[in-house]
Design a protein around this motif. Structure first.
Motif, PDB file in Angstrom:
ATOM      1  N   ALA A 290       0.834  -1.206   0.000  1.00 14.80           N
ATOM      2  CA  ALA A 290       0.000   0.000   0.000  1.00 14.80           C
ATOM      3  C   ALA A 290       0.864   1.250   0.000  1.00 14.80           C
ATOM      4  N   ALA A 291       1.960   1.227   0.776  1.00 16.19           N
ATOM      5  CA  ALA A 291       2.856   2.386   0.817  1.00 16.19           C
ATOM      6  C   ALA A 291       3.565   2.586  -0.516  1.00 16.19           C
ATOM      7  N   ALA A 292       3.960   1.475  -1.155  1.00 18.14           N
ATOM      8  CA  ALA A 292       4.653   1.570  -2.443  1.00 18.14           C
ATOM      9  C   ALA A 292       3.763   2.175  -3.516  1.00 18.14           C
ATOM     10  N   SER A 293       2.460   1.911  -3.425  1.00 16.60           N
ATOM     11  CA  SER A 293       1.519   2.474  -4.396  1.00 16.60           C
ATOM     12  C   SER A 293       0.974   3.828  -3.955  1.00 16.60           C
ATOM     13  N   ARG A 294       1.593   4.412  -2.892  1.00 13.32           N
ATOM     14  CA  ARG A 294       1.198   5.717  -2.359  1.00 13.32           C
ATOM     15  C   ARG A 294      -0.233   5.724  -1.821  1.00 13.32           C
ATOM     16  N   ASP A 295      -0.729   4.548  -1.442  1.00 14.12           N
ATOM     17  CA  ASP A 295      -2.049   4.457  -0.801  1.00 14.12           C
ATOM     18  C   ASP A 295      -1.840   4.527   0.708  1.00 14.12           C
ATOM     19  N   PHE A 296      -1.552   5.732   1.189  1.00 12.85           N
ATOM     20  CA  PHE A 296      -1.174   5.878   2.587  1.00 12.85           C
ATOM     21  C   PHE A 296      -2.361   5.688   3.526  1.00 12.85           C
ATOM     22  N   ALA A 297      -3.551   6.033   3.072  1.00 13.38           N
ATOM     23  CA  ALA A 297      -4.732   5.797   3.910  1.00 13.38           C
ATOM     24  C   ALA A 297      -4.926   4.291   4.118  1.00 13.38           C
ATOM     25  N   GLY A 298      -4.751   3.519   3.035  1.00 13.48           N
ATOM     26  CA  GLY A 298      -4.855   2.066   3.155  1.00 13.48           C
ATOM     27  C   GLY A 298      -3.741   1.491   3.997  1.00 13.48           C
ATOM     28  N   ALA A 299      -2.537   2.064   3.865  1.00 11.74           N
ATOM     29  CA  ALA A 299      -1.408   1.586   4.667  1.00 11.74           C
ATOM     30  C   ALA A 299      -1.644   1.839   6.149  1.00 11.74           C
ATOM     31  N   ALA A 300      -2.225   3.004   6.459  1.00 18.59           N
ATOM     32  CA  ALA A 300      -2.507   3.330   7.865  1.00 18.59           C
ATOM     33  C   ALA A 300      -3.520   2.368   8.458  1.00 18.59           C
ATOM     34  N   SER A 301      -4.556   2.028   7.678  1.00 19.48           N
ATOM     35  CA  SER A 301      -5.569   1.097   8.186  1.00 19.48           C
ATOM     36  C   SER A 301      -4.999  -0.307   8.355  1.00 19.48           C
ATOM     37  N   ARG A 302      -4.070  -0.701   7.474  1.00 14.46           N
ATOM     38  CA  ARG A 302      -3.466  -2.033   7.577  1.00 14.46           C
ATOM     39  C   ARG A 302      -2.414  -2.095   8.680  1.00 14.46           C
ATOM     40  N   GLN A 303      -1.878  -0.928   9.087  1.00 16.50           N
ATOM     41  CA  GLN A 303      -0.865  -0.924  10.141  1.00 16.50           C
ATOM     42  C   GLN A 303      -1.431  -1.427  11.463  1.00 16.50           C
ATOM     43  N   SER A 304      -2.721  -1.198  11.713  1.00 21.03           N
ATOM     44  CA  SER A 304      -3.339  -1.702  12.944  1.00 21.03           C
ATOM     45  C   SER A 304      -3.317  -3.231  12.975  1.00 21.03           C
ATOM     46  N   ALA A 305      -3.478  -3.850  11.805  1.00 21.84           N
ATOM     47  CA  ALA A 305      -3.396  -5.315  11.734  1.00 21.84           C
ATOM     48  C   ALA A 305      -1.977  -5.790  12.030  1.00 21.84           C
ATOM     49  N   VAL A 306      -0.983  -5.031  11.581  1.00 23.81           N
ATOM     50  CA  VAL A 306       0.413  -5.364  11.879  1.00 23.81           C
ATOM     51  C   VAL A 306       0.671  -5.271  13.377  1.00 23.81           C
ATOM     52  N   ASP A 307       0.185  -4.189  13.994  1.00 19.65           N
ATOM     53  CA  ASP A 307       0.394  -4.007  15.441  1.00 19.65           C
ATOM     54  C   ASP A 307      -0.267  -5.128  16.239  1.00 19.65           C
ATOM     55  N   GLU A 308      -1.475  -5.512  15.852  1.00 21.94           N
ATOM     56  CA  GLU A 308      -2.173  -6.582  16.563  1.00 21.94           C
ATOM     57  C   GLU A 308      -1.461  -7.923  16.386  1.00 21.94           C
ATOM     58  N   ALA A 309      -0.993  -8.205  15.159  1.00 30.68           N
ATOM     59  CA  ALA A 309      -0.274  -9.459  14.911  1.00 30.68           C
ATOM     60  C   ALA A 309       1.034  -9.496  15.695  1.00 30.68           C
ATOM     61  N   ARG A 310       1.732  -8.361  15.762  1.00 27.36           N
ATOM     62  CA  ARG A 310       2.984  -8.315  16.519  1.00 27.36           C
ATOM     63  C   ARG A 310       2.727  -8.494  18.016  1.00 27.36           C
ATOM     64  N   ARG A 311       1.650  -7.881  18.513  1.00 31.11           N
ATOM     65  CA  ARG A 311       1.318  -8.009  19.941  1.00 31.11           C
ATOM     66  C   ARG A 311       1.039  -9.464  20.308  1.00 31.11           C
ATOM     67  N   ARG A 312       0.260 -10.155  19.491  1.00 26.48           N
ATOM     68  CA  ARG A 312      -0.064 -11.554  19.776  1.00 26.48           C
ATOM     69  C   ARG A 312       1.176 -12.432  19.694  1.00 26.48           C
ATOM     70  N   LEU A 313       2.055 -12.143  18.738  1.00 29.29           N
ATOM     71  CA  LEU A 313       3.287 -12.928  18.614  1.00 29.29           C
ATOM     72  C   LEU A 313       4.179 -12.729  19.830  1.00 29.29           C
ATOM     73  N   GLU A 314       4.316 -11.489  20.286  1.00 30.05           N
ATOM     74  CA  GLU A 314       5.156 -11.218  21.444  1.00 30.05           C
ATOM     75  C   GLU A 314       4.597 -11.875  22.704  1.00 30.05           C
ATOM     76  N   GLU A 315       3.274 -11.851  22.854  1.00 27.97           N
ATOM     77  CA  GLU A 315       2.649 -12.509  24.009  1.00 27.97           C
ATOM     78  C   GLU A 315       2.916 -14.014  23.974  1.00 27.97           C
ATOM     79  N   ALA A 316       2.817 -14.611  22.782  1.00 22.34           N
ATOM     80  CA  ALA A 316       3.047 -16.046  22.655  1.00 22.34           C
ATOM     81  C   ALA A 316       4.502 -16.394  22.949  1.00 22.34           C
ATOM     82  N   LEU A 317       5.439 -15.576  22.447  1.00 15.64           N
ATOM     83  CA  LEU A 317       6.852 -15.821  22.707  1.00 15.64           C
ATOM     84  C   LEU A 317       7.168 -15.696  24.194  1.00 15.64           C
ATOM     85  N   GLU A 318       6.581 -14.690  24.842  1.00 12.17           N
ATOM     86  CA  GLU A 318       6.822 -14.492  26.271  1.00 12.17           C
ATOM     87  C   GLU A 318       6.244 -15.637  27.093  1.00 12.17           C
TER      88      GLU A 318
END
Length: 268
Positions: free
Chosen positions: A156-184
């Protein structure tokens, strides 16, 4: 009469003070009872785990020193501590699988002893755990989800769709949070975790002012270069909300080029 009026005021104030003191004592008593019932309630999972390891080492040391009375005390203290650790352990696929294995062993043991009365509740508990397992993917599956989410943001960022990239970033944050909890929860080292991105800085959108703001084409190009630098920095920091605004600013600035043609453009 005047003295009696002051006495009534004093009695009212004293009554209020007593009420306040009673409420404070009640609150303190509630906290004391809670700490007696559950002395580990204010401790995190990692703190409890460290405390359990220390107590287990003390138990091993007492046994090796043949101080069996002390060992018995440590062993007694470990029972509620282990329960507290398990109660606060974050649920992961690995934890649920171990719980399923324990229940299966208990169920198999009950059947072998012909203790059929305890079989139905054990089977029900087993079914609930198997159903819950679907809600907790493995660490490899969590890593795959994180990779897919980050790929979607980058595209999304490469295609300059920054609004779409911002909305997808929340999915990245949630996936990272769950991964860190599982690792811990699984006790993996910190180096196995993927460090989170830096938090977004609060910035304001650059506004394009009137045409008289720019004295020359060189001045305009300088502003365009600055806006482009801010845009690239925002993309690197994954600050896509502000990247979208910087892109708008950059587009506005570039539109002023027609009002400040270069010498070559004038000759053409």
């Amino acid at each position: 009469y005047r003295m009696w009026k002051q006495v009534l005021i004093f009695i009212a104030i004293r009554h209020s003070v007593v009420k306040v003191q009673a409420q404070i004592r009640r609150y303190a008593a509630v906290k004391k009872v809670e700490s007696i019932r559950d002395p580990y309630r204010n401790m995190s999972f990692k703190e409890l785990e460290r405390l359990y390891d220390e107590k287990a080492k003390q138990l091993d040391l007492a046994v090796s020193s043949k101080k069996y009375d002390l060992a018995a005390e440590h062993e007694k203290a470990l029972i509620p501590l282990k329960k507290a650790v398990e109660n606060k352990r974050p649920l992961t696929r690995k934890v649920i699988d171990s719980m399923i294995k324990e229940v299966e062993d208990e169920l198999e043991n009950a059947v072998s002893r012909k203790d059929y009365a305890n079989c139905p509740p054990l089977q029900q508990k087993l079914d609930e755990l198997i159903k819950k397992r679907e809600e907790f993917p493995t660490i490899d599956e969590l890593r795959l989800k994180l990779d897919n989410a980050e790929d979607a943001v980058q595209k999304a960022a490469a295609s300059r769709d920054f609004a779409g990239a911002a909305s997808r970033q929340s999915a990245v944050d949630e996936a990272r949070r769950r991964l860190e909890e599982a690792l811990e929860a699984d006790g993996l080292e910190e180096s196995d975790k993927q460090s989170p991105e830096d938090t977004q800085d609060d910035v304001k959108q650059d506004k394009v002012e009137e045409e008289s703001r720019f004295e020359s084409r060189a001045d305009l190009e300088s502003h365009i270069s600055q806006a482009n630098k801010k845009l690239e920095d925002a993309i690197v920091d994954k600050d896509f909300n502000n990247a979208s605004m910087y892109q708008e600013t950059l587009d506005d600035l570039e539109s002023y080029r027609v009002h400040f043609p270069t010498k070559k453009e004038l000759e053409e």
